[in-house]
Design a protein around this motif. Structure first.
Motif, PDB file in Angstrom:
ATOM      1  N   ARG A  31       0.795  -1.237   0.000  1.00  0.00           N
ATOM      2  CA  ARG A  31       0.000   0.000   0.000  1.00  0.00           C
ATOM      3  C   ARG A  31       0.832   1.294   0.000  1.00  0.00           C
ATOM      4  O   ARG A  31       0.401   2.313  -0.530  1.00  0.00           O
ATOM      5  CB  ARG A  31      -0.927  -0.039   1.211  1.00  0.00           C
ATOM      6  CG  ARG A  31      -1.915   1.055   1.312  1.00  0.00           C
ATOM      7  CD  ARG A  31      -3.065   0.804   0.403  1.00  0.00           C
ATOM      8  NE  ARG A  31      -4.252   1.474   0.891  1.00  0.00           N
ATOM      9  CZ  ARG A  31      -5.428   1.257   0.392  1.00  0.00           C
ATOM     10  NH1 ARG A  31      -5.589   0.384  -0.551  1.00  0.00           N
ATOM     11  NH2 ARG A  31      -6.461   1.896   0.817  1.00  0.00           N
ATOM     12  N   GLU A  32       2.010   1.286   0.589  1.00  0.00           N
ATOM     13  CA  GLU A  32       2.780   2.522   0.743  1.00  0.00           C
ATOM     14  C   GLU A  32       3.103   3.246  -0.569  1.00  0.00           C
ATOM     15  O   GLU A  32       3.005   4.470  -0.621  1.00  0.00           O
ATOM     16  CB  GLU A  32       4.047   2.269   1.556  1.00  0.00           C
ATOM     17  CG  GLU A  32       3.783   2.145   3.042  1.00  0.00           C
ATOM     18  CD  GLU A  32       2.953   3.304   3.591  1.00  0.00           C
ATOM     19  OE1 GLU A  32       3.326   4.481   3.404  1.00  0.00           O
ATOM     20  OE2 GLU A  32       1.902   3.024   4.201  1.00  0.00           O
ATOM     21  N   PRO A  33       3.517   2.565  -1.634  1.00  0.00           N
ATOM     22  CA  PRO A  33       3.754   3.307  -2.881  1.00  0.00           C
ATOM     23  C   PRO A  33       2.507   4.025  -3.399  1.00  0.00           C
ATOM     24  O   PRO A  33       2.607   5.117  -3.969  1.00  0.00           O
ATOM     25  CB  PRO A  33       4.220   2.231  -3.863  1.00  0.00           C
ATOM     26  CG  PRO A  33       4.814   1.178  -2.998  1.00  0.00           C
ATOM     27  CD  PRO A  33       3.970   1.174  -1.745  1.00  0.00           C
ATOM     28  N   PHE A  34       1.351   3.462  -3.176  1.00  0.00           N
ATOM     29  CA  PHE A  34       0.109   4.112  -3.600  1.00  0.00           C
ATOM     30  C   PHE A  34      -0.173   5.347  -2.746  1.00  0.00           C
ATOM     31  O   PHE A  34      -0.611   6.374  -3.261  1.00  0.00           O
ATOM     32  CB  PHE A  34      -1.060   3.128  -3.539  1.00  0.00           C
ATOM     33  CG  PHE A  34      -0.926   1.996  -4.515  1.00  0.00           C
ATOM     34  CD1 PHE A  34      -1.216   2.177  -5.852  1.00  0.00           C
ATOM     35  CD2 PHE A  34      -0.475   0.761  -4.098  1.00  0.00           C
ATOM     36  CE1 PHE A  34      -1.080   1.142  -6.760  1.00  0.00           C
ATOM     37  CE2 PHE A  34      -0.325  -0.287  -4.996  1.00  0.00           C
ATOM     38  CZ  PHE A  34      -0.629  -0.094  -6.331  1.00  0.00           C
ATOM     39  N   ASN A  35       0.091   5.236  -1.442  1.00  0.00           N
ATOM     40  CA  ASN A  35      -0.088   6.388  -0.561  1.00  0.00           C
ATOM     41  C   ASN A  35       0.876   7.516  -0.927  1.00  0.00           C
ATOM     42  O   ASN A  35       0.488   8.688  -0.974  1.00  0.00           O
ATOM     43  CB  ASN A  35       0.113   5.985   0.901  1.00  0.00           C
ATOM     44  CG  ASN A  35      -0.953   5.033   1.391  1.00  0.00           C
ATOM     45  OD1 ASN A  35      -2.021   4.902   0.798  1.00  0.00           O
ATOM     46  ND2 ASN A  35      -0.659   4.340   2.474  1.00  0.00           N
TER      47      ASN A  35
END
Length: 167
Positions: A31-35
């Motif tokens: 999820r972090e790259p999307f955030n």
């Protein structure tokens, strides 16, 4: 001999591609790259370019989970549909057919937070159908990142996601 067959037979080349590509993906994988993408796109890029659409490339896009996740991020952040477009490219015709169909099984939904599924999908007996609003933000096309003419006429992109490239 096999190399010569591949060079002379597009059908055989396609069979090889479909046999060796890795199509393992799911929505919001890591999820972090999307955030981070959403924070930079909404907080920095869009305000600096008020009259330009945000152009995003997802390569390879596999069965569509990554580019559709990007679209959901921007839509959920309140970005109007006309402010962004995503080009999604893969060499696998089979993967692209699954992506354009936009009907996904449970394996495409992993992780703890599946609230996006309630917002953007309709459950059917054969899986989860992605909403047309998200689907229309993504243009799928077939191309080979190793070809000299890869995306030669597509212009430039503001963000490139290539997280599936070296799996």
């Amino acid at each position: 001999d096999y190399e010569q067959m591949l060079l002379s037979s597009p059908a055989e080349f396609n069979e090889l591609i479909e046999a060796i590509v890795v199509t393992e993906t799911w929505f919001f994988r890591d999820r972090e790259p999307f955030n981070a993408f959403t924070a930079i796109a909404v907080g920095e890029w869009l305000p600096r370019h008020p009259d330009e659409p945000l152009r995003i490339l997802s390569v390879p896009c596999s069965s569509g989970e990554e580019p559709y996740s990007l679209a959901m991020c921007l839509l959920d952040a309140g970005v109007p549909q006309e402010r962004f477009q995503i080009d999604a490219v893969d060499i696998s015709q089979n993967a692209l057919q699954r992506a354009t169909r936009a009907l996904y099984g449970k394996n495409s939904f992993r992780g703890q937070d599946l609230s996006f599924r309630d917002r953007h999908f309709t459950e059917r007996k054969d899986g989860f159908m992605l909403s047309p609003i998200v689907r229309q933000q993504v243009n799928f096309q077939r191309d080979n990142v190793l070809d000299d003419g890869f995306l030669a006429n597509n212009g430039t992109y503001d963000f490139i996601f290539c997280r599936n490239l070296l799996i």
